[in-house]
Enzyme design. Structure first.
Site, PDB file in Angstrom:
ATOM      1  N   GLU A  87       0.786  -1.227   0.000  1.00 37.62           N
ATOM      2  CA  GLU A  87       0.000   0.000   0.000  1.00 37.62           C
ATOM      3  C   GLU A  87       0.825   1.287   0.000  1.00 37.62           C
ATOM      4  OE1 GLU A  87      -3.307   0.204  -0.175  1.00 37.62           O
ATOM      5  OE2 GLU A  87      -3.583  -1.971  -0.212  1.00 37.62           O
ATOM      6  N   SER A 479     -45.588 -33.593  40.127  1.00 35.18           N
ATOM      7  CA  SER A 479     -45.255 -33.922  41.521  1.00 35.18           C
ATOM      8  C   SER A 479     -43.877 -33.446  41.951  1.00 35.18           C
ATOM      9  CB  SER A 479     -45.350 -35.431  41.731  1.00 35.18           C
ATOM     10  OG  SER A 479     -46.691 -35.869  41.548  1.00 35.18           O
TER      11      SER A 479
END
Length: 817
Positions: A87, A479
């Site tokens: 770059e 239960s």
């Protein structure tokens, strides 16, 4: 002539001055609305949130932009070199704009004018930072000038390393990867420090155009661009020529990292953590905040929970037969292509999709689903296998469980059918037929002393259904709710030896008659509270709740966290309300830890992107833990500031009674562990829900099984038959490497032998004797007192059970009612 030259010079000077004024005015206008570049100092990009298990293993990542911020000091020089070569090779020498590079670009573009080639750019890394952070991407002269001005100012304000740090953490690499750390993980499943020269060069090639250099769709262009970057690295002296040539010979080697859950079997747990973080901190904090979340998940327990639940769900489902193939596909011209498009179960890797190629009475020939290459192309290889008749015998039943007329594979499968199969041996050619179960379930395991949730399984497969039956499904606990009724009773003067009548009863309200029944019908006459909970007697529980008052039962249920607000009607004493497995496990943890309220948590700690702890589950105070050095002082003590919501003695009595459920009651023979264990079964009306919640001294777990759309599971599908074995299978693995402990017995408890049926003191040599736990000041009754005895004649066996009972009845002594 001299005058003319002077005139022309003067005119040129005026024009130059005028041009300078125009340029100055223009630049002044440009600078007036420039963004504030000082915001770069507080750069805080969206960063990936990472979820970890209790042992530190990565579970999941969440992000809109997959980015992990790295300071410049943590980025290897080789990586910096690759990006500078690709770059901006003069980055450390120019003032923000590379004049020489700009000049070269202009010359090249003039030479290429009219050739159709793409113009060459000359943006420096600083200019890209200005554009990416502060400006739009518009290709206009105004934007380019603003970019140049900002670049000069940025260079004057920030160091070169800071600018490069901003650039490498911000740029987009494709595949939703942002920043060099995110790109390294996404493309190569590596940390930045592990990247090779070739891999680094490829990543440096991507910012120019990720789609132009896609690793699969444009592999040739990607290789060409990568090699160009390698040549620039050699040219600039960052790598040797030999290293460069070696790197250019390597393939791209891209290995796309999968998203979602990274830890096997943790999907339901991760998703629950995700929901909780969004609820607590918001969507943005999760997907952009870069949080580090340490959960309480125990990976080994999680796998054990998954295996235990899946095994029972499959067994139950296969007893009810085969429901048919997933779908039908054509076998010509190539069965592999349509088969590859069918989604598979990512979290059940042992199962494969297959298509039936041929069926005979001797077996089934199948073709296995081919893999897909990185670009989505179906692999050319086609793998075949076989299902022998014995490995699909369960499928000869219909979906209702009845025997089909067919006795061989020919009556079950046809060519083109797509089914699930599982290999009998690794890398083998023989498979068994599988099918996704319709029945579902959930399992939660928790440390009862801290509330840390150690495992969550919310169904057979997260890929099949993301609905979490452990935390989201509201179902009737049946239960398994009864221990809270009995705890309320023991706190208000009853004892485990108190006797309640187990006999038919009816209640009239609003013109409606309610006649509760025991499971399987029938009744047993007067029974102790212990027998009522061990045998899960509905009639006894309703009488007990009616005797205490349902407002008290509701207060206990809310105190334990079973319900937020409970309707105080008698049917609720039998577990007819709706709650979750997580809530039930948290409530049972109170029994296991001696009556302390706990806050269930899946999250131990959350840190922000800077490492600051913003949440910690542990809120107990440790006095003296932060001493700088040891000077002979006493060891630090942890102050337990949790609320005591139940008498420790009551908690032990309930635990002792639920140990009886496991040894003699509704779970007898189902739980076989090498340590004390207590628990309770639960079965809702019409056997639509099967539960078991239980605990050892250091681990509590709960299991639920049922259909997502409530429907009967079938006769005999009780909590003891279905859920308790899952609990047992899980607990065997979960407790395998821990020493057996004992349930804590509070000081002052008395242990007295009593008759199991009458609850009265047992004389030496009497049959049916049990050692019962009593609080100080309580003990077995001197005479038989039966709650709800009005108008009821005890059966002969009750009178024979104890001389004291017989004397109380025949003599007309007080206390019998």
């Amino acid at each position: 002539m001299i005058r003319l030259i002077g005139y022309l010079f003067g005119l040129a000077s005026v024009l130059a001055l005028g041009l300078a004024v125009v340029v100055a005015v223009y630049l002044n206008g440009m600078t007036k609305d420039l963004p504030n570049y000082e915001v770069l100092a507080s750069y805080a990009p969206p960063v990936t949130t990472r979820i970890h298990a209790g042992n530190g293993a990565l579970m999941a990542e969440y992000a809109r932009e997959r980015r992990l911020f790295l300071p410049i000091q943590a980025i290897p020089d080789r990586v910096k070199a690759a990006f500078l070569s690709a770059e901006d090779k003069n980055f450390y020498n120019h003032p923000g704009v590379d004049i020489y590079g700009l000049g070269r670009a202009i010359l090249v573009n003039l030479q290429n004018f009219g050739s159709g080639r793409r113009p060459v750019g000359a943006s420096t890394i600083t200019q890209q930072v200005a554009k990416n952070f502060l400006l739009s991407a518009d290709q206009t002269m105004d934007r380019k000038i603003k970019e140049a001005i900002l670049s000069f100012r940025i260079e004057q304000t920030y160091s070169k390393d800071k600018i490069l740090e901003l650039y490498l953490n911000e740029i987009f690499f494709g595949m939703n990867a942002y920043g060099i750390a995110g790109a390294a993980l996404t493309y190569f499943d590596k940390s930045v420090t592990e990247l090779t020269v070739a891999e680094t060069a490829y990543l440096a090639a991507l910012p120019k155009g990720p789609n132009n250099y896609h690793p699969f769709r444009r592999e040739a262009a990607a290789l060409e661009r990568r090699n160009w970057v390698i040549d620039r690295m050699v040219e600039n002296g960052f790598v040797t020529k030999e290293e460069g040539e070696s790197a250019k010979q390597q393939p791209l080697g891209v290995k796309i990292r999968r998203t979602g859950s990274y830890l096997f079997a943790s999907d339901y747990f991760s998703e629950e953590v995700r929901r909780q973080i969004i609820e607590k901190y918001g969507d943005k904090a999760l997907y952009e905040g870069g949080l580090s979340v340490r959960t309480s998940l125990d990976p080994d327990m999680q796998i054990a929970a998954r295996k235990a639940l899946q095994s029972t769900l499959l067994t139950y489902d296969q007893r009810r037969g085969f429901r048919g193939p997933i779908k039908q596909i054509p076998l010509t011209p190539d069965w592999g292509v349509p088969l590859a498009e069918i989604p598979t179960l990512a979290d059940v890797p042992e199962w494969k999709l297959a298509v039936v190629l041929d069926v005979s009475s001797d077996g089934v020939d199948i073709g296995l689903q081919p893999s897909k290459e990185g670009g989505g192309k179906v692999a050319a290889e086609r793998t075949r296998g076989r299902i022998e008749p014995d490995n699909m015998e369960w499928a000869y039943r219909s979906a209702t469980g009845d025997r089909k007329s067919a006795k061989s594979p020919q009556g079950v499968l046809s060519p083109g059918d797509v089914v699930y199969v599982e290999a009998l041996e690794p890398n083998g050619n023989s498979y068994r037929l599988r099918q996704l179960p319709k029945v579902q379930g959930g399992l939660v395991a928790m440390d009862p002393h801290t509330g840390r949730v150690l495992a969550i399984t919310g169904g057979f497969s997260y890929s099949q259904s993301e609905f979490n039956r452990a935390t989201q499904a509201m179902r009737q606990p049946g239960s398994s709710f009864k221990p809270f009724v009995y705890a309320a009773a023991l706190d208000t003067g009853y004892t485990p030896a108190s006797v309640i009548l187990d006999a038919p009863i009816e209640f009239v309200s609003g013109g409606q008659v309610w006649r509760p029944q025991n499971y399987g019908g029938g009744s047993a006459g007067p029974q102790t509270l212990r027998m009522g909970i061990e045998k899960s007697r509905n009639l006894m529980t309703v009488r007990l709740a009616n005797d205490m008052g349902m407002n008290l039962v509701a207060e206990y249920a809310e105190r334990f966290g079973v319900y937020d607000k409970m309707n105080p009607v008698l049917a609720m004493s039998l577990g007819s309300g709706e709650t979750t497995v997580l809530r039930m496990v948290s409530a049972y943890a109170v029994f296991a830890n001696g009556g302390k309220q706990i806050k269930p948590t899946l999250i131990d700690r959350i840190q922000d992107r800077h490492g600051k702890t913003i949440f910690r589950h542990e809120d107990r105070i440790c006095e003296g833990c932060n001493a700088e050095e040891f000077n002979g002082q006493e060891e630090p003590t942890v102050v337990d500031n949790r609320e005591q919501v139940l008498d420790p003695m009551t908690a032990y009595q309930i635990t002792s009674m639920m140990e009886g459920v496991v040894t003699r009651g509704t779970a007898a023979g189902k739980i076989k562990l090498d340590r004390p264990v207590a628990g309770k079964t639960g079965t809702s009306n019409d056997e639509k829900d099967a539960w078991f919640v239980g605990y050892t001294p250091d681990l509590v777990a709960g299991v639920y099984i049922g259909f997502d759309n409530p429907a009967p599971l079938g006769r005999g599908s009780t909590g003891g038959a279905l859920a308790a074995p899952i609990f047992n299978d899980f607990m065997k693995v979960a407790t395998a490497n821990t020493p057996p402990g004992k349930f804590f017995v509070p000081a002052g408890m008395s242990f007295i032998p009593v008759n199991r049926t009458t609850g009265m003191f047992a004389l030496e040599g009497e049959p049916d004797t049990i050692i019962e736990a009593f609080k100080p000041g309580t003990g077995p009754a001197d005479s038989l007192s039966v709650i709800g005895m009005d108008g009821y004649a005890p059966p002969e066996e009750i009178l024979k059970a104890s001389p004291q009972a017989n004397q109380a009845v025949t003599s007309g002594a007080g206390g019998l009612f």
